[in-house]
Design an enzyme around this catalytic site. Structure first.
Site, short mmCIF file in Angstrom:
data_model
loop_
_atom_site.label_atom_id
_atom_site.label_comp_id
_atom_site.label_asym_id
_atom_site.label_seq_id
_atom_site.Cartn_x
_atom_site.Cartn_y
_atom_site.Cartn_z
N GLU A 194 5.02 -3.65 -1.35
CA GLU A 194 3.62 -3.00 -0.89
C GLU A 194 3.10 -4.29 -0.65
O GLU A 194 2.47 -5.03 -1.41
CB GLU A 194 3.21 -2.29 -2.10
CG GLU A 194 1.98 -1.56 -1.53
CD GLU A 194 0.72 -2.37 -1.50
OE1 GLU A 194 0.61 -3.01 -0.65
OE2 GLU A 194 -0.08 -2.16 -2.58
N GLY A 201 7.08 -8.81 -4.65
CA GLY A 201 5.62 -8.56 -5.09
C GLY A 201 5.80 -7.44 -6.09
O GLY A 201 4.96 -6.23 -5.90
N GLU A 230 9.59 -17.84 -2.28
CA GLU A 230 10.19 -18.92 -1.31
C GLU A 230 10.94 -19.70 -2.20
O GLU A 230 11.80 -20.82 -1.63
CB GLU A 230 8.95 -19.56 -0.48
CG GLU A 230 8.38 -18.80 0.58
CD GLU A 230 7.22 -17.68 0.05
OE1 GLU A 230 6.94 -16.96 0.70
OE2 GLU A 230 6.93 -18.08 -1.22
N SER A 287 5.79 -13.44 3.28
CA SER A 287 6.90 -13.99 2.42
C SER A 287 7.96 -12.88 2.47
O SER A 287 9.10 -12.93 2.16
CB SER A 287 6.28 -13.68 0.82
OG SER A 287 5.36 -14.76 0.52
N ASP A 302 8.08 -11.42 -8.67
CA ASP A 302 6.60 -11.80 -8.69
C ASP A 302 6.07 -13.01 -9.34
O ASP A 302 6.70 -13.17 -10.54
CB ASP A 302 5.79 -10.45 -9.31
CG ASP A 302 4.52 -10.36 -9.00
OD1 ASP A 302 3.78 -11.27 -8.92
OD2 ASP A 302 4.32 -8.99 -8.43
N GLU A 361 -4.33 -11.67 3.45
CA GLU A 361 -3.70 -12.18 2.25
C GLU A 361 -2.14 -12.89 2.65
O GLU A 361 -1.49 -13.26 1.78
CB GLU A 361 -3.33 -11.17 1.05
CG GLU A 361 -4.91 -11.12 0.19
CD GLU A 361 -4.84 -10.32 -0.83
OE1 GLU A 361 -5.47 -10.68 -1.91
OE2 GLU A 361 -3.71 -9.70 -1.23
N ARG A 420 -1.18 5.73 -1.38
CA ARG A 420 -0.29 4.44 -1.34
C ARG A 420 1.03 4.89 -1.98
O ARG A 420 2.18 4.71 -1.53
CB ARG A 420 -0.98 3.49 -1.92
CG ARG A 420 -0.19 2.31 -2.39
CD ARG A 420 -0.71 1.64 -3.37
NE ARG A 420 -0.02 0.12 -3.78
CZ ARG A 420 0.75 0.47 -4.85
NH1 ARG A 420 0.80 1.09 -5.76
NH2 ARG A 420 1.27 -0.88 -5.25
N ASP A 465 -4.26 4.84 -6.65
CA ASP A 465 -4.31 5.26 -5.10
C ASP A 465 -2.92 6.15 -4.75
O ASP A 465 -2.00 5.59 -4.46
CB ASP A 465 -3.93 3.80 -4.18
CG ASP A 465 -4.50 4.07 -2.84
OD1 ASP A 465 -4.19 5.39 -2.27
OD2 ASP A 465 -4.57 3.24 -2.13
N HIS A 491 -7.43 2.63 -1.45
CA HIS A 491 -8.04 1.54 -1.79
C HIS A 491 -8.13 0.32 -0.82
O HIS A 491 -8.88 -0.70 -0.84
CB HIS A 491 -7.34 0.88 -3.23
CG HIS A 491 -6.04 0.20 -2.79
ND1 HIS A 491 -4.86 0.51 -2.47
CD2 HIS A 491 -5.98 -1.19 -2.66
CE1 HIS A 491 -4.00 -0.18 -2.21
NE2 HIS A 491 -4.44 -1.53 -2.32
#
Length: 552
Positions: A350, A284, A335, A364, A306, A359, A260, A257, A500
């Site tokens: 992202e 992430g 967390e 987070s 992640d 989601e 992005r 993408d 996407h």
């Protein structure tokens, strides 16, 4: 970071607020007992054959590859650490069995490096074999790994126990090496414990979460910017979320993408003064692409976090690009982790999902901001908004709604309700947009609180064509502004290059006929589903009609 994985409700009946009331569990602790995990098949050390357990692997290796684990452990004097390193060495290099008969290297085996303490194959059952049980293996007599000839066990022992003559200097050198080995052994034991804990975390489900499931459970302390939550928990539904990001396919889709990925790259490469000598947290991290952009932009160090197994590939990617010294990867739920530093200067992530908030990954990011970001730090992207408009697309309407009026000669009108209530993700042609655009939510990621992510907003749309309005369409815009000299932004709207994320479509059960210039007033509320906090429930009132949509 969203995946397209919608589910239909089992009940095609009307949705109402009662659908989201949690059912009491009556204190049934049995609901928390984890299912017995299936035994993971064991793959041969030297071929692709798969067996039900490690014992069968060793029997196979002895018969088919002339590799007798008893002989090898005796010859090389392997303890549990030596065994683990040897297995990882085999997994990584796929050596021939000749390596294990090289007596000249007994004092310095090829797997001597501490790097081999870390699993090459995640959750490798061969690493969990207890070598204390080696004598129970039903193998043939101990054999030389290079021949079929039988070797007497006592001869091997005698050979290994022969007396050795050495000088005083050699003796002192040996004592120093033993001392170093003892210290290294202690370090390896600590490393092994961390590895085992990590493997255990990969199998288990985290029960406690520090984020709220609904705005009613959240309070914010404006003084210290810490988010407090009631005692809430998450269930096994989070496992599919993280496991979906462990597969390469979704990361390939996101990397390809260009809107992005190149937006993040352009922002960081064009604003290197923002990142120069800064400590960065990547929430992430996925394949680590944003972390590597940050390093190339001058960041002093990046901590990449992640929960998904893709992080193992990210480690290899960073190593392949000679960036291992600049990026520390941490596997775990944001967390739950602890950073090696108290605070960071910048958080990058992202986190965006369909309709921006699907989601709930922004939760987070806000937690990370409260716990890890310096008071003058910044989160990128730092601003975003959600917009809606109306479309006139009878082709889409007929495909998803009118279709059910005649299915191979049968009426299935009851299915319309199910379809309409399930928000879909489509690429909408800009030519079917039939109204003005209304911004229904603006978010400052550096300042907002978690309760801001559930909202109700009035909107007004003015039609630009004459004809039926068949759906409302939602999309979002992203901005990289704060402290930057060259600002970067991108949109996921119908007028922009498709991403996407596409657009989120809220189909109407019956089209609304409008003349050009008709003013449509409405209200939209967006909140988390208490049964699954990563999904959304969106209620829209338009032209005196109310609609409830689920994004799951």
């Amino acid at each position: 970071m969203a995946t397209e994985s919608y589910r239909q409700e089992d009940d095609c009946g009307d949705f109402n607020d009662d659908d989201d009331i949690d059912v009491d569990d009556d204190g049934d602790d049995d609901a928390w007992i984890e299912d017995e995990q299936e035994e993971i098949p064991s793959v041969c050390l030297f071929c692709r054959s798969t067996f039900m357990n490690t014992d069968e692997v060793f029997i196979h290796c002895s018969k088919e590859h002339n590799f007798n684990i008893k002989y090898v452990c005796t010859m090389w004097k392997l303890d549990c650490f030596g065994y683990i390193k040897m297995i990882n060495y085999i997994r990584k290099h796929n050596p021939s069995t000749d390596v294990f008969k090289d007596e000249d290297n007994i004092s310095n085996p090829p797997w001597n490096s501490d790097d081999y303490m870390y699993p090459i194959v995640p959750e490798d059952p061969m690493l969990q074999f207890d070598i204390d049980d080696i004598e129970s293996l039903k193998l043939a007599d101990i054999t030389d790994c290079s021949t079929d000839s039988t070797v007497n066990h006592s001869i091997v022992e005698d050979k290994l126990n022969q007396s050795v003559t050495m000088t005083t200097k050699q003796y002192e050198s040996l004592l120093n090496k033993l001392k170093e080995s003892d210290e290294r052994s202690k370090q390896l034991e600590e490393n092994l414990q961390r590895v085992l804990e990590d493997m255990e975390n990969m199998k288990s489900v985290t029960r406690n979460v520090m984020l709220s499931q609904a705005s009613s459970n959240v309070t914010s302390n404006d003084d210290n910017n810490i988010i407090h939550t009631d005692n809430t928990c998450i269930d096994d539904s989070d496992d599919p979320y993280f496991s979906s990001y462990g597969h390469f396919g979704i990361h390939e889709e996101m990397l390809k993408d260009k809107v992005r990925t190149e937006s993040y790259q352009d922002f960081m490469y064009k604003n290197t003064e923002v990142f120069k000598d800064k400590i960065v947290l990547d929430v992430g991290c996925g394949t680590g692409i944003l972390s590597m952009f940050a390093v190339k932009s001058g960041a002093k160090h990046v901590y990449a976090v992640d929960m998904a197994d893709i992080i193992y590939q990210a480690i290899d990617i960073a190593r392949e690009n000679n960036l291992s010294d600049n990026i520390t990867f941490i596997k775990g739920r944001l967390e739950d982790i602890k950073l090696p530093v108290d605070k960071v200067d910048i958080i990058i992530s992202e986190w965006m999902g369909y309709f921006l908030l699907f989601e709930s990954m922004l939760d987070s990011v806000l937690y990370a901001r409260a716990k890890f970001l310096k008071p003058d730090g910044v989160v990128y992207p730092d601003r975003c908004n959600i917009s809606i408009c109306a479309i006139n697309d009878l082709t889409l309407y007929n495909k998803h709604v009118k279709y059910w009026e005649n299915v191979y000669g049968f009426k299935m009108n009851c299915m319309k309700t199910c379809v309409v209530r399930e928000a879909s993700v489509e690429v909408i042609d800009k030519n079917v947009v039939a109204s003005s655009v209304s911004v229904i939510k603006e978010i400052d990621v550096c300042e907002c609180h978690i309760d801001d992510l559930q909202f109700t907003s009035d909107f007004t749309l003015t039609t630009t064509t004459t004809g039926p309005i068949t759906a409302l369409v939602g999309y979002f815009d992203i901005f990289f502004d704060k402290y930057s000299t060259q600002k970067v932004s991108f949109s996921t709207g119908p007028d922009s290059i498709p991403t996407h994320w596409k657009q989120t479509v809220f189909l109407l059960d019956k089209p609304i006929d409008c003349q050009e210039g008709t003013v449509l007033k409405g209200k939209l509320s967006c909140r988390k589903n208490r049964k699954d906090t990563r999904s959304l429930i969106i209620k829209i009132t338009l032209d005196n009609q109310s609609y409830t949509y689920h994004m799951e």
